[in-house]
Design a protein around this motif. Sequence first.
Motif, PDB file in Angstrom:
ATOM      1  N   CYS A 140      18.913   6.090   3.263  1.00  0.00           N
ATOM      2  CA  CYS A 140      18.298   5.096   2.391  1.00  0.00           C
ATOM      3  C   CYS A 140      18.971   3.737   2.519  1.00  0.00           C
ATOM      4  N   GLY A 141      20.314   3.726   2.618  1.00  0.00           N
ATOM      5  CA  GLY A 141      21.028   2.450   2.764  1.00  0.00           C
ATOM      6  C   GLY A 141      20.571   1.729   4.027  1.00  0.00           C
ATOM      7  N   ALA A 142      20.361   2.496   5.083  1.00  0.00           N
ATOM      8  CA  ALA A 142      19.910   1.904   6.349  1.00  0.00           C
ATOM      9  C   ALA A 142      18.486   1.368   6.193  1.00  0.00           C
ATOM     10  N   ALA A 148      21.013  19.420   5.426  1.00  0.00           N
ATOM     11  CA  ALA A 148      21.500  18.621   4.300  1.00  0.00           C
ATOM     12  C   ALA A 148      20.688  18.922   3.032  1.00  0.00           C
ATOM     13  N   VAL A 149      19.359  19.021   3.188  1.00  0.00           N
ATOM     14  CA  VAL A 149      18.506  19.219   2.013  1.00  0.00           C
ATOM     15  C   VAL A 149      18.740  20.604   1.399  1.00  0.00           C
ATOM     16  N   GLY A 150      18.810  21.641   2.234  1.00  0.00           N
ATOM     17  CA  GLY A 150      19.017  23.004   1.730  1.00  0.00           C
ATOM     18  C   GLY A 150      20.367  23.131   1.019  1.00  0.00           C
ATOM     19  N   VAL A 181       0.858  -1.198   0.000  1.00  0.00           N
ATOM     20  CA  VAL A 181       0.000   0.000   0.000  1.00  0.00           C
ATOM     21  C   VAL A 181       0.885   1.236   0.000  1.00  0.00           C
ATOM     22  N   ASP A 182       0.629   2.133  -0.905  1.00  0.00           N
ATOM     23  CA  ASP A 182       1.357   3.411  -0.895  1.00  0.00           C
ATOM     24  C   ASP A 182       0.451   4.519  -1.377  1.00  0.00           C
ATOM     25  N   GLU A 183       0.637   5.703  -0.772  1.00  0.00           N
ATOM     26  CA  GLU A 183      -0.159   6.860  -1.202  1.00  0.00           C
ATOM     27  C   GLU A 183       0.251   7.286  -2.608  1.00  0.00           C
ATOM     28  N   GLY A 232      -3.217   3.812  -1.765  1.00  0.00           N
ATOM     29  CA  GLY A 232      -4.079   4.231  -0.672  1.00  0.00           C
ATOM     30  C   GLY A 232      -3.271   4.653   0.534  1.00  0.00           C
ATOM     31  N   SER A 233      -4.012   5.110   1.523  1.00  0.00           N
ATOM     32  CA  SER A 233      -3.385   5.577   2.745  1.00  0.00           C
ATOM     33  C   SER A 233      -3.879   4.718   3.908  1.00  0.00           C
ATOM     34  N   VAL A 234      -2.966   4.097   4.623  1.00  0.00           N
ATOM     35  CA  VAL A 234      -3.371   3.276   5.765  1.00  0.00           C
ATOM     36  C   VAL A 234      -3.762   4.212   6.911  1.00  0.00           C
ATOM     37  N   HIS A 235      -4.976   4.025   7.409  1.00  0.00           N
ATOM     38  CA  HIS A 235      -5.493   4.928   8.447  1.00  0.00           C
ATOM     39  C   HIS A 235      -5.341   4.369   9.846  1.00  0.00           C
ATOM     40  N   LEU A 239      13.606   9.350  -3.478  1.00  0.00           N
ATOM     41  CA  LEU A 239      13.533  10.544  -2.629  1.00  0.00           C
ATOM     42  C   LEU A 239      14.850  11.335  -2.561  1.00  0.00           C
ATOM     43  N   ILE A 240      15.957  10.586  -2.573  1.00  0.00           N
ATOM     44  CA  ILE A 240      17.277  11.218  -2.459  1.00  0.00           C
ATOM     45  C   ILE A 240      17.522  12.254  -3.552  1.00  0.00           C
ATOM     46  N   GLY A 241      16.927  11.999  -4.723  1.00  0.00           N
ATOM     47  CA  GLY A 241      17.169  12.895  -5.856  1.00  0.00           C
ATOM     48  C   GLY A 241      16.311  14.151  -5.833  1.00  0.00           C
TER      49      GLY A 241
HETATM   50  C1  FAD Z   1      15.878  15.595   0.018  1.00  0.00           C
HETATM   51  C2  FAD Z   1      16.427  14.361   0.677  1.00  0.00           C
HETATM   52  C3  FAD Z   1      17.695  13.909   0.332  1.00  0.00           C
HETATM   53  C4  FAD Z   1      18.204  12.742   0.900  1.00  0.00           C
HETATM   54  N1  FAD Z   1      19.457  12.330   0.551  1.00  0.00           N
HETATM   55  C5  FAD Z   1      19.918  11.158   1.032  1.00  0.00           C
HETATM   56  C6  FAD Z   1      21.186  10.650   0.609  1.00  0.00           C
HETATM   57  O1  FAD Z   1      21.904  11.284  -0.149  1.00  0.00           O
HETATM   58  N2  FAD Z   1      21.579   9.435   1.088  1.00  0.00           N
HETATM   59  C7  FAD Z   1      20.799   8.699   1.936  1.00  0.00           C
HETATM   60  O2  FAD Z   1      21.190   7.584   2.313  1.00  0.00           O
HETATM   61  N3  FAD Z   1      19.610   9.160   2.375  1.00  0.00           N
HETATM   62  C8  FAD Z   1      19.156  10.366   1.951  1.00  0.00           C
HETATM   63  N4  FAD Z   1      17.937  10.843   2.373  1.00  0.00           N
HETATM   64  C9  FAD Z   1      17.179  10.054   3.371  1.00  0.00           C
HETATM   65  C10 FAD Z   1      16.413   8.926   2.676  1.00  0.00           C
HETATM   66  O3  FAD Z   1      15.715   9.435   1.584  1.00  0.00           O
HETATM   67  C11 FAD Z   1      15.477   8.246   3.687  1.00  0.00           C
HETATM   68  O4  FAD Z   1      16.245   7.746   4.741  1.00  0.00           O
HETATM   69  C12 FAD Z   1      14.679   7.147   2.991  1.00  0.00           C
HETATM   70  O5  FAD Z   1      13.826   7.683   2.019  1.00  0.00           O
HETATM   71  C13 FAD Z   1      13.873   6.312   3.995  1.00  0.00           C
HETATM   72  O6  FAD Z   1      13.192   5.327   3.288  1.00  0.00           O
HETATM   73  P1  FAD Z   1      11.824   4.704   3.818  1.00  0.00           P
HETATM   74  O7  FAD Z   1      11.507   3.563   2.885  1.00  0.00           O
HETATM   75  O8  FAD Z   1      11.916   4.418   5.253  1.00  0.00           O
HETATM   76  O9  FAD Z   1      10.721   5.858   3.703  1.00  0.00           O
HETATM   77  P2  FAD Z   1      10.311   6.871   2.545  1.00  0.00           P
HETATM   78  O10 FAD Z   1      11.321   6.904   1.468  1.00  0.00           O
HETATM   79  O11 FAD Z   1       9.948   8.144   3.208  1.00  0.00           O
HETATM   80  O12 FAD Z   1       8.995   6.220   1.922  1.00  0.00           O
HETATM   81  C14 FAD Z   1       7.832   6.050   2.630  1.00  0.00           C
HETATM   82  C15 FAD Z   1       6.713   5.644   1.670  1.00  0.00           C
HETATM   83  O13 FAD Z   1       5.535   5.405   2.423  1.00  0.00           O
HETATM   84  C16 FAD Z   1       4.413   6.029   1.813  1.00  0.00           C
HETATM   85  N5  FAD Z   1       3.453   6.335   2.885  1.00  0.00           N
HETATM   86  C17 FAD Z   1       3.573   7.233   3.893  1.00  0.00           C
HETATM   87  N6  FAD Z   1       2.513   7.182   4.728  1.00  0.00           N
HETATM   88  C18 FAD Z   1       1.688   6.226   4.233  1.00  0.00           C
HETATM   89  C19 FAD Z   1       0.427   5.713   4.641  1.00  0.00           C
HETATM   90  N7  FAD Z   1      -0.182   6.126   5.765  1.00  0.00           N
HETATM   91  N8  FAD Z   1      -0.158   4.778   3.881  1.00  0.00           N
HETATM   92  C20 FAD Z   1       0.460   4.306   2.763  1.00  0.00           C
HETATM   93  N9  FAD Z   1       1.665   4.756   2.333  1.00  0.00           N
HETATM   94  C21 FAD Z   1       2.268   5.702   3.058  1.00  0.00           C
HETATM   95  C22 FAD Z   1       4.988   7.242   1.114  1.00  0.00           C
HETATM   96  O14 FAD Z   1       4.168   7.638   0.025  1.00  0.00           O
HETATM   97  C23 FAD Z   1       6.365   6.730   0.662  1.00  0.00           C
HETATM   98  O15 FAD Z   1       6.341   6.177  -0.642  1.00  0.00           O
HETATM   99  C24 FAD Z   1      17.420  12.012   1.847  1.00  0.00           C
HETATM  100  C25 FAD Z   1      16.145  12.488   2.186  1.00  0.00           C
HETATM  101  C26 FAD Z   1      15.650  13.649   1.610  1.00  0.00           C
HETATM  102  C27 FAD Z   1      14.279  14.135   1.996  1.00  0.00           C
END
Ligand code: FAD
Length: 419
Positions: free
Chosen positions: A331-333, A185-187, A63-65, A108-111, A72-74
Amino acid sequence: MPSNEGLVSLAREFRVLIVGGSYGGLSAAMTLLDLCRGRLARFNFTPNAQPPRHRIPIQITLVDERDGYYHLIGSPKALASEKYASKTWNKFVDIPALKTPDVKFIRGSVHSVDCQHKVAQILDLQTRRSIEEKYDFLIAASGLRRAFPTVPQSLEREEFLQETRQNVAAIQNAEEGVVVIGGGAVGAEMAAELKDLYPNQKITLIHSRDRLLSAEPLPDTFKERICSILREQEVEVILGQRVVDTTAVETEGGRRIWELTLSDGTQIKAGHLMNAVSKSMPTSTYLPRDALDEHGLVKIRPSLQFPRNVPNADDHFAVGDIVSWSGIKRCGAAIHKGHYAGTNLHQLMLAQALNAKPEFVTLTPHPPVMAIALGKTAVAYDSEGGLQDGEETYATMFGDDMGFSICWNYMKLSEPCKA
Ligand SMILES: Cc1cc2nc3c(=O)[nH]c(=O)nc-3n(C[C@H](O)[C@H](O)[C@H](O)COP(=O)(O)OP(=O)(O)OC[C@H]3O[C@@H](n4cnc5c(N)ncnc54)[C@H](O)[C@@H]3O)c2cc1C
């Protein structure tokens, strides 16, 4: 019953609900698909590891919104370049590795989640109806909620490309230059990407503290190197000043511009503003309070399972940014945690079907590590390798596309799902 590959197929089918289809959720799904088909997980590089001997029928509901996997990193580049943006958002239905009847996708969005009865309430964003989804196991991988322009707010690919086009037009038409507020980091990445893509545009980065990335638990040398590279790239970096007032005004030509007042009284004009100071919030509101810490992050055990005070805690996992664990959220973590959660969940399935004892992999503490992309160069720090920067560092950490291909290929998303 032995199959033609010498695998023993189990009769029982397990239903796994994965909330969030980004790095954490997809790596968990890929791990489960591999293991349940009797293969080693694609992320397992342990020497002499043996593939499972059983094939397990599985039904994964993702499920994903959003309607796709978004890199996201890009984001700092994607919101400033339509060509790059187009590469970074791939609809789930178009991802070869997900094309299997074993995976069902709900946009969808999990509530809410009832851990006692193992049922989730989901708002289906296509039909706008609330649906109920029962599961045997749940993996929460929904990350943090972040505001624009840290991440795009669109939930569908086409809308996202439109969001990028609007931002690109605003950048190009900003005669008074672009101001990025917030030197985290983002800015910092955003300012560098803007300068790289639009070298003739005036780019200013304003940060309230005396050092960029002031909130990160990293050495000052790392932060200072980022600042000096930005200045070498001709980004104007203003430190130690807060933006105390932002007023929209109209020019004689009818354009809307911004007048900013800084804490020392300085006034700055901007043709376009990008505010990179917003705080990220965990998306965990659908989970029971008992599973969360005071910040709303899931208090996982090292096995990535929910804390024991939650009903059926062993059958609930959380991965990625939504968990409370050491280290900077990366992201790697998230991929690593997804791999481990998938591995442990597979052990639970085997244990339930064969009445065996599960053997879990467990997380160890993550030290702080960070790499920042600054246009064509990068600065990286980790406690073992120390500080490094340059184009080679960019190539190692981000390839040639801000890490898109590195993540995509590591998760093997182009490889069709084999039976
Ligand atoms: C601008 C930016 C740059 C970054 N650069 C780096 C980098 O260079 N190197 C690095 O290692 N990390 C970087 N990061 C951090 C990295 O992007 C995150 O650690 C990573 O995205 C975490 O992955 P995740 O799968 O936990 O969650 P996310 O990537 O946040 O994904 C969560 C997903 O869940 C979905 N979702 C949310 N709520 C709900 C819900 N209620 N129901 C259904 N779906 C839902 C969202 O739509 C999304 O697709 C960066 C982050 C940002 C914002």
